[in-house]
Design a protein around this motif. Structure first.
Motif, mmCIF file in Angstrom:
data_model
loop_
_atom_site.group_PDB
_atom_site.id
_atom_site.type_symbol
_atom_site.label_atom_id
_atom_site.label_comp_id
_atom_site.label_asym_id
_atom_site.label_seq_id
_atom_site.Cartn_x
_atom_site.Cartn_y
_atom_site.Cartn_z
ATOM 1 N N SER A 239 0.819 -1.122 0.147
ATOM 2 C CA SER A 239 0.197 -0.160 0.044
ATOM 3 C C SER A 239 0.983 1.261 -0.012
ATOM 4 O O SER A 239 2.121 1.350 -0.038
ATOM 5 C CB SER A 239 -0.930 -0.156 1.193
ATOM 6 N N ILE A 240 0.303 2.354 -0.014
ATOM 7 C CA ILE A 240 1.078 3.674 -0.391
ATOM 8 C C ILE A 240 1.941 3.941 1.036
ATOM 9 O O ILE A 240 1.121 4.012 1.995
ATOM 10 C CB ILE A 240 0.026 4.783 -0.643
ATOM 11 N N CYS A 241 2.989 4.361 0.879
ATOM 12 C CA CYS A 241 4.099 4.594 1.829
ATOM 13 C C CYS A 241 3.881 3.779 3.189
ATOM 14 O O CYS A 241 3.440 4.083 4.115
ATOM 15 C CB CYS A 241 3.699 6.055 2.421
ATOM 16 N N SER A 242 3.861 2.470 3.006
ATOM 17 C CA SER A 242 3.713 1.360 3.813
ATOM 18 C C SER A 242 4.997 0.824 4.242
ATOM 19 O O SER A 242 5.917 1.392 3.695
ATOM 20 C CB SER A 242 2.658 0.428 3.371
ATOM 21 N N ILE A 243 4.981 0.064 5.225
ATOM 22 C CA ILE A 243 6.337 -0.948 5.558
ATOM 23 C C ILE A 243 6.115 -2.164 5.016
ATOM 24 O O ILE A 243 5.257 -3.152 5.293
ATOM 25 C CB ILE A 243 6.310 -0.953 7.054
ATOM 26 N N TRP B 94 15.267 -12.859 -3.591
ATOM 27 C CA TRP B 94 14.328 -12.310 -2.740
ATOM 28 C C TRP B 94 12.895 -12.120 -3.202
ATOM 29 O O TRP B 94 12.577 -12.096 -4.383
ATOM 30 C CB TRP B 94 14.886 -10.542 -2.602
ATOM 31 N N LYS B 95 11.878 -12.351 -2.138
ATOM 32 C CA LYS B 95 10.604 -12.405 -2.447
ATOM 33 C C LYS B 95 9.794 -11.518 -1.532
ATOM 34 O O LYS B 95 10.057 -11.558 -0.504
ATOM 35 C CB LYS B 95 9.866 -13.884 -2.361
ATOM 36 N N PHE B 96 8.903 -10.734 -2.241
ATOM 37 C CA PHE B 96 8.023 -9.486 -1.604
ATOM 38 C C PHE B 96 7.000 -10.388 -0.778
ATOM 39 O O PHE B 96 6.225 -11.363 -1.370
ATOM 40 C CB PHE B 96 7.476 -8.590 -2.505
ATOM 41 N N ARG B 97 6.539 -10.179 0.520
ATOM 42 C CA ARG B 97 5.640 -10.928 1.160
ATOM 43 C C ARG B 97 4.741 -10.052 1.535
ATOM 44 O O ARG B 97 3.411 -10.661 1.893
ATOM 45 C CB ARG B 97 6.602 -11.457 2.527
ATOM 46 N N GLY B 98 4.524 -8.716 1.664
ATOM 47 C CA GLY B 98 3.295 -8.161 1.985
ATOM 48 C C GLY B 98 3.720 -6.980 2.862
ATOM 49 O O GLY B 98 4.776 -6.574 3.127
ATOM 50 N N ASP B 99 2.689 -6.325 3.603
ATOM 51 C CA ASP B 99 2.832 -5.252 4.107
ATOM 52 C C ASP B 99 2.950 -5.615 5.585
ATOM 53 O O ASP B 99 2.058 -6.579 6.160
ATOM 54 C CB ASP B 99 1.433 -4.137 4.271
ATOM 55 N N ILE B 100 3.907 -4.960 6.679
ATOM 56 C CA ILE B 100 4.277 -5.275 7.926
ATOM 57 C C ILE B 100 3.179 -4.215 8.449
ATOM 58 O O ILE B 100 2.418 -4.520 9.534
ATOM 59 C CB ILE B 100 5.390 -5.243 8.361
ATOM 60 N N LEU B 101 3.324 -3.139 7.940
ATOM 61 C CA LEU B 101 2.392 -2.003 8.562
ATOM 62 C C LEU B 101 1.977 -1.154 7.432
ATOM 63 O O LEU B 101 2.690 -0.880 6.394
ATOM 64 C CB LEU B 101 3.152 -1.171 9.504
ATOM 65 N N LYS B 102 0.930 -0.498 7.479
ATOM 66 C CA LYS B 102 0.332 0.373 6.453
ATOM 67 C C LYS B 102 0.711 1.716 6.958
ATOM 68 O O LYS B 102 1.401 1.901 8.017
ATOM 69 C CB LYS B 102 -1.245 0.435 6.456
ATOM 70 N N ASN B 103 0.361 2.945 6.021
ATOM 71 C CA ASN B 103 0.764 4.168 6.533
ATOM 72 C C ASN B 103 -0.162 4.581 8.006
ATOM 73 O O ASN B 103 -1.402 4.189 8.032
ATOM 74 C CB ASN B 103 0.356 5.128 5.409
#
Length: 538
Positions: free
Chosen positions: A317-321, A335-344
């Protein structure tokens, strides 16, 4: 009004001879000279005078606080645990566990605010120091002061800005634990300072950046900053960093995130510098190592998500971690992208801001440290000053699956009681109002200063067990510390009168024994004094 010196009356009550001579001091208000009055009272009369004194002084303590306008806090008397500190602005957290405490460090946003004022935008241009704090219960935080990076590394120059630290530690052959603090030397490099204590003193072992735009083997990374360090299970150190857009950048893949293996001294590089293909990468690199897997987390960009080709996971998501994983970190394709740890923060009901996080395991739970603008917004400051917060994070150590976490004002639960019978530092607080601190000659030790104008501080979850009968504190100057239960308006159980030009340990008998678990609020009034540490006595 009856001045707080009359709080000594309960000790007189314990005497055996009645009637007896009693001396009290009175004044028209807190600031007028005292008048001494002596007379004879029976035990019953004396008890009545004491009860009236409690009532009068209870209201006067509240009035003292109201007479002085301090910055508002969302924590005092609310039970909220975020942000960690409410008396200065700190961002970009990193953390390390040592001897049963978690030590947290961050960018000193307060230095920027003090330089440009509340209406001045936070451009980070005046920040050349880092902030230290620690806790063993996750609710009461001890402020250890600042690391003046400019002083520790004079080569950085007067305007050598320092941000966004990342810390690792290890036991070494000299029998000491050594701490390595990597930090952004502006947007153009990564410096490092070291210490053999988590609170310093800190020194610069290199005399130059560990990484900058001229580092051999570093190409197409215009902003090699925002370090994230970790030590793997074999004792090998790793460092991630990066920012800006490479010459081959696309919106989807800016191409400037990097990782390198550190040398055995943790002060040199020991591999090629490899790219981490982080989608929508922006800044704020951080590394973890869990169960044989490297976990890279970073802040994603503000741009629209116009491209995404992975059907197994949603785009960040926008400016997330976001986070990525690998078992072969120097292999770009691993390397594999797994998802957002935190959103904005905006997705959790707060204002938009950038972010920088660090998560770790402490006391068998994972916690994630992050920053928001909530404290500044609460105070009407809308120019980008941030504060570190913490919340629980779920981590599956087998699959390295990390569901998107939460940002809350409530924060986390206290994991152990505070021991009120051990010496506690005045700078150990859960919430404050109007408090300032100053450094001592001992690294990491602070004292509360300039007290006596209605300032307040709160500690939570103190376990008194079967009871405490006295309170004592190491203080210097002149004034009064009122001890309240729960909040500034809670029941007052004692008042410590201070009148010593040099550091002195002063005590007072409590009006009523404190038992069980209690939150405490100290109100500081009627003078100008410093406060170092305190404890209760059974």
């Amino acid at each position: 009004m009856i001045h707080d010196t009359s709080r000594r009356i309960p000790e007189y009550i314990m005497g055996r001879d009645y009637p007896r001579a009693v001396t009290i001091f009175v004044s028209a208000n807190h600031y007028q000279p005292l008048t001494q009055i002596s007379f004879m009272l029976s035990k019953k009369q004396l008890a009545s005078i004491f009860a009236i004194t409690l009532l009068i002084n209870g209201s006067s303590a509240a009035e003292a606080a109201e007479d002085h306008q301090f910055e508002k806090t969302p924590k005092l008397g609310t039970g909220n645990c975020n942000p960690l500190l409410d008396f200065l602005h700190v961002a970009d957290p990193t953390a390390v566990v040592h001897n049963g405490r978690v030590y947290v460090y961050g960018t000193n946003d307060q230095q920027e605010l003090d330089s440009v004022g509340r209406d001045g935008k936070n451009s980070y241009a005046h920040i050349h120091s880092l902030v230290m704090m620690s806790s063993d219960d996750m609710v009461n935080w001890t402020y250890h002061g600042i690391i003046d990076v400019e002083q520790a590394a004079p080569w950085t120059g007067e305007k050598g800005v320092s941000w966004a630290p990342s810390i690792i530690s290890r036991a070494e052959s000299d029998g000491l634990t050594h701490f390595y603090m990597y930090y952004s030397h502006g947007g153009g490099g990564v410096g490092v300072i070291t210490a053999t204590s988590p609170v310093g003193p800190w020194t610069d072992p290199l005399g130059h950046d560990l990484i900058d735009v001229n580092t051999p083997g570093l190409t197409d990374c215009p902003a090699p900053f925002d370090p994230g360090a970790v030590i793997d299970e074999n004792g090998v150190g790793w460092l991630s960093f990066g920012g800006g857009r490479s010459s081959k950048a696309t919106t989807f893949l800016p191409g400037s995130a990097r990782i390198v293996r550190l040398g055995s001294d943790l002060l040199s590089l020991d591999s090629e510098i490899s790219e981490i293909p982080a989608p929508y990468f922006f800044e704020a690199s951080e590394l973890n190592y869990i169960n044989g897997t490297w976990v890279y987390s970073y802040s994603t960009d503000w741009v629209d998500r116009t491209e995404w080709n992975d059907p197994e996971v949603s785009h960040p998501s926008i400016c997330s971690i976001g986070y990525m994983t690998s078992t072969d970190p120097l292999n770009r394709d691993s390397w594999k992208f797994r998802g957002d740890i935190l959103k904005n923060p905006h997705d959790y009901g707060m204002e938009y801001t950038n972010n920088h996080t660090h998560f770790l395991r402490f006391n068998n739970e994972y916690y994630i440290f992050y920053h928001t603008n909530h404290l500044a917004d609460f105070r009407g400051i809308t120019t980008g000053y941030r504060n570190i917060c913490v919340d629980r994070l779920e981590v599956d150590e087998n699959s390295i699956a990390i569901p998107t976490g939460q940002m809350t004002q409530t924060g986390v639960s206290q994991i152990k009681p505070l021991d009120p019978f051990a010496w506690q530092q005045a700078e150990t607080v859960a919430a404050t109002s109007g408090i300032k601190f100053e450094h001592t000659d001992v690294a990491g030790n602070m004292v509360a200063c300039g007290l006596g104008s209605g300032q307040q501080s709160e500690v939570r979850g103190a376990d008194f067990g079967k009871g405490a009968s006295r309170f004592e504190a190491k203080v210097r100057g002149k004034g009064v510390i009122d001890i309240h239960i729960g909040s500034p308006k809670g029941k007052r159980v004692g008042s410590l009168v201070i009148d010593h030009p040099q550091w002195q340990t002063v005590s007072v008998r409590l009006g009523k024994k404190l038992k069980g678990s209690q939150d405490l609020c100290f109100v500081y009034r009627d003078g100008d004094f410093k406060f170092d540490e305190w404890r209760f006595i059974r």
